[in-house]
Design a protein around this motif. Structure first.
Motif, mmCIF file in Angstrom:
data_model
loop_
_atom_site.group_PDB
_atom_site.id
_atom_site.type_symbol
_atom_site.label_atom_id
_atom_site.label_comp_id
_atom_site.label_asym_id
_atom_site.label_seq_id
_atom_site.Cartn_x
_atom_site.Cartn_y
_atom_site.Cartn_z
ATOM 1 N N GLU A 187 0.701 -1.319 -0.215
ATOM 2 C CA GLU A 187 -0.017 0.114 -0.047
ATOM 3 C C GLU A 187 0.813 1.367 -0.040
ATOM 4 N N LEU A 188 2.016 1.075 0.741
ATOM 5 C CA LEU A 188 2.954 2.393 0.899
ATOM 6 C C LEU A 188 3.395 2.516 -0.679
ATOM 7 N N LEU A 189 4.008 1.441 -1.247
ATOM 8 C CA LEU A 189 4.426 1.605 -2.635
ATOM 9 C C LEU A 189 3.144 2.151 -3.625
ATOM 10 N N ASP A 227 7.593 -5.598 -9.895
ATOM 11 C CA ASP A 227 8.977 -6.221 -10.245
ATOM 12 C C ASP A 227 10.076 -5.485 -9.450
ATOM 13 N N LEU A 228 9.637 -4.791 -8.508
ATOM 14 C CA LEU A 228 10.827 -4.380 -7.693
ATOM 15 C C LEU A 228 10.684 -5.148 -6.401
ATOM 16 N N ILE A 229 9.285 -5.742 -6.088
ATOM 17 C CA ILE A 229 8.972 -6.834 -4.924
ATOM 18 C C ILE A 229 10.001 -8.147 -5.357
ATOM 19 N N LEU A 267 12.282 -1.678 1.361
ATOM 20 C CA LEU A 267 10.935 -1.099 0.943
ATOM 21 C C LEU A 267 11.093 0.415 0.701
ATOM 22 N N ASP A 268 11.968 1.176 1.417
ATOM 23 C CA ASP A 268 12.160 2.464 0.969
ATOM 24 C C ASP A 268 13.034 2.506 -0.340
ATOM 25 N N LEU A 269 13.888 1.581 -0.454
ATOM 26 C CA LEU A 269 14.488 1.723 -1.811
ATOM 27 C C LEU A 269 13.738 1.348 -2.895
ATOM 28 N N ALA A 270 12.763 0.569 -2.810
ATOM 29 C CA ALA A 270 11.563 0.213 -3.801
ATOM 30 C C ALA A 270 10.886 1.286 -4.150
ATOM 31 N N ALA A 271 10.517 2.124 -2.920
ATOM 32 C CA ALA A 271 9.698 3.270 -3.033
ATOM 33 C C ALA A 271 10.422 4.258 -3.941
ATOM 34 N N GLY A 272 11.698 4.484 -3.485
ATOM 35 C CA GLY A 272 12.572 5.444 -4.358
ATOM 36 C C GLY A 272 12.993 5.149 -5.688
ATOM 37 N N LEU A 273 12.730 3.907 -6.126
ATOM 38 C CA LEU A 273 12.899 3.620 -7.413
ATOM 39 C C LEU A 273 11.792 3.274 -8.452
ATOM 40 N N LEU A 274 10.234 3.589 -7.659
ATOM 41 C CA LEU A 274 9.237 3.239 -8.277
ATOM 42 C C LEU A 274 9.282 3.806 -9.565
ATOM 43 N N HIS A 275 9.326 5.110 -9.900
ATOM 44 C CA HIS A 275 9.443 6.162 -11.015
ATOM 45 C C HIS A 275 10.453 5.862 -11.870
ATOM 46 N N ARG A 276 11.355 4.758 -11.606
ATOM 47 C CA ARG A 276 12.532 4.848 -12.338
ATOM 48 C C ARG A 276 13.293 5.937 -12.384
ATOM 49 N N PRO A 277 13.796 6.366 -11.398
ATOM 50 C CA PRO A 277 14.602 8.019 -11.605
ATOM 51 C C PRO A 277 15.849 7.656 -12.341
#
Lengths: 285, 337
Positions: B95-97, B117-119, B143-153
């Motif tokens: 849910e956070l993601l 994919d990140l999971i 989890l935090d890393l996944a959140a930082g990568l979601l938008h593929r920065p």
């Protein structure tokens, strides 16, 4: 672990229009608040339970008051109903700032602020939406109980007036609480303010007794208290045929009609939002 | 064009200076390490990059965008994983993601694909649908890393990403980071762990008291120092007089560049020498004087030596020096909006 290359940056060039982005972020933030509520419903329950106790105990306390004591010759329970409904919405909205304050303190707000939000007003908007729904739900629960206790139910236009009045009050108090959540240093201070403001505002209004019962100085206080301007229209809506140009409040400084009460609430709401805007702008940029 | 260009950044909190003219250039698709003791200004620099903090003066360009003029464009290009992980304990990781994806305005389908994919990549399957409040430090970091990568920065900024992590989480994170750089993402990682920077970074800067004091590849920085490092102990616990005597004895030997008595470590001697043969010369010299050798360790110069050379103190001493001065309450207030 998979070794396929990570997908190319999709968000760099997606620009899906302001409105669609605004609604997406506002909806997501609101959803979060409701998920929290669904998993921790105690505040919702307590917010209904407390006014219910007021209604039952306070109503019973004066059950044998001499007839004809109150204006219009209504029973004390009927009189009290409007006050408790307003008090419910008021104390619910007063808590609007708490989730925001916790987000500030725990740094969750920073997570929101590194995201490319279309407008940071969506953080505020989500809180307003959430608190409005909660406060109205709580108020409706109280109204239903009052009806079951035989204190009546406002019909048709009356119900509409009740809802409009409650909405205005909830907006105003939410603005105040959000402003405090950004102005005060921490949740301890915010809870202290909420605690101190809550009951005195209830007592210094026409929720529990009409102006005629009060000494002159208290009459002044109650006639300046925003809660009074929400209580009187709702009481009128319960009383029967609706006429907003009727005088609802004989304040020491002059008579206030139903329209007058609503106008005061509108001005108060607009004023408070204007007042907190610079603060929110500063804290959210 | 550099991915990050910082020019003459200054930032002070009251009269405490955090950044004092920081310059930094990070090339594209580079794994860049920012090494420095706690309190050197690393977190302040990263918070400015993440547009959470405005510098008192200086310029910030990220991917050609002026971060001070157009922060929203920068936020789209940048993933930021803060040091203090702020999560919502009541929500599940997924849910956070989802929330994070919506805040970056990913279309629903893409959002959910990226999340899945990140999971997978961060091996979060088993626990991602549990509430965040139950997570260990390593799970939170993933989890935090996944959140930082979601938008593929295009740029990922990590503040001390593996402090206090279990080995499994650290391995998962390191592997993903390396993969990202291979695929063209630029990473800026701050750390006060030499090993972490050495293991991961292509290039690095050492930062001290709010400015860059050395910059280059880890290998280049070490080679520039030259010489081998030797730590010598005559006995397990020598006294000052004996240490000074030995120091005076070894200093004139050919091939010995420098001798320092290390009081903090039981009066052992730290030497810089030209190479292997010098060790033999030293042993013969000590033998002739009838002095024992309790321990002798020889090593190539490390990043710690680079730091020592630039600042005159070891990284650990610098840490200890600031440990007492840090005002955690003050720092928390600074990061609070």
């Amino acid at each position: 672990m998979t070794s396929s290359p990570l997908k190319a940056a999709p968000s760099l060039d997606t620009d899906r229009g302001a409105l669609s982005e605004l609604s997406q972020e506002t909806f997501a933030l609101t959803r979060r608040l409701f998920l929290q509520l669904a998993r921790r419903p105690s505040t919702l329950v307590a917010g209904v339970l407390q006014p219910l106790i007021w209604l039952t105990l306070f109503g019973a306390l004066f059950a044998k008051a001499p007839e004809g004591l109150l204006p219009g010759g209504i029973s004390y329970g009927r009189f009290l109903g409007a006050g408790v409904i307003v008090f419910t919405a008021f104390s619910g909205a007063l808590n609007a700032g708490l989730p925001v304050m916790f987000d500030r303190e725990f740094g969750f707000l920073n997570r929101l602020l590194v995201a490319p939000l279309r407008s940071r007003s969506s953080i505020v908007l989500a809180s307003v939406l959430y608190i409005t729904v909660i406060s109205l739900l709580q108020s409706l629960a109280i109204m239903a109980t009052a009806a079951a206790l035989g204190y009546g139910w406002p019909g048709g236009a009356g119900l509409l007036l009740v809802l409009v009045t409650l909405l205005l009050l909830v907006f105003a108090v939410t603005a105040l609480s959000l402003g405090l959540a950004f102005a005060l240093p921490g949740h301890i201070e915010l809870i202290a303010v909420i605690f101190v403001a809550n009951l005195p505002l209830l007592f210094a209004s026409t929720a529990l007794a009409p102006l005629a019962f009060m000494p002159n100085w208290m009459e002044w206080l109650a006639s300046l208290n925003p809660l009074t301007f929400a209580i009187e229209p709702i009481r009128a809506a319960y009383r029967g045929p609706l006429d907003l140009s009727e005088v609802l409040l004989e304040a020491p400084y002059g008579d206030i009609t139903g329209f007058g009460c609503l106008a005061v609430l509108v001005v108060l709401t607009a004023g408070l939002f204007l007042l907190i805007r610079p603060l929110l702008n500063r804290k959210l940029t | 064009m550099a991915l990050i260009e910082l020019r003459q950044l200054n930032k002070a909190y009251g009269d405490v200076s955090a950044l004092a003219g920081l310059d930094l250039d990070v090339p594209e698709a580079c794994f860049y390490g920012l090494l420095g003791p706690n309190g050197a200004g690393k977190t302040t620099a990263l918070r400015i990059l993440a547009t959470l903090l405005a510098p008192d003066s200086g310029q910030v360009q990220i991917d050609g965008v002026d971060a001070l003029k157009d922060p929203r464009s920068v936020r789209r290009r940048l993933g930021y994983v803060a040091q203090e992980v702020a999560i919502d304990k009541i929500l599940t990781g997924r849910e956070l993601l989802q929330l994070q994806g919506d805040l970056f305005h990913l279309p629903r389908r893409l959002r959910d694909e990226q999340i899945d994919d990140l999971i997978d990549r961060l091996a979060m399957n088993e626990w991602v649908d549990r509430r965040c409040g139950t997570y260990s430090g390593g799970m939170r970091r993933r989890l935090d890393l996944a959140a930082g990568l979601l938008h593929r920065p295009k740029l990922l900024v990590l503040d001390e990403p593996t402090v206090g992590l279990d080995i499994e989480s650290r391995a998962a994170i390191w592997e993903l980071l390396r993969e990202l750089v291979r695929d063209g993402t630029g990473i800026l990682l701050s750390s006060h762990y030499l090993e972490e920077v050495e293991a991961l970074a292509d290039r690095m800067a050492i930062i001290d008291a709010g400015r860059v004091i050395a910059e280059g590849t880890p290998e280049g920085l070490k080679q520039r120092l030259g010489g081998d490092r030797v730590t010598l102990r005559i006995r397990e616990f020598s006294d000052a007089a004996e240490a000074e005597r030995v120091s005076a004895l070894l200093q004139p030997l050919e091939g010995v560049q420098q001798v320092v008595v290390n009081r903090a470590q039981g009066f052992s001697l730290n030497l810089v020498i030209d190479g292997d043969p010098v060790v033999e010369t030293m042993r013969r010299c000590l033998d002739a004087e009838g002095l024992p050798v309790f321990a002798l360790a020889q090593s190539r110069p490390s990043l710690d030596d680079v730091y020592l050379q630039a600042t005159g103190r070891t990284l650990m001493d610098a840490e200890l020096a600031v440990a007492g001065q840090r005002d955690v309450k003050q720092e928390r207030r600074q990061s609070m909006r």
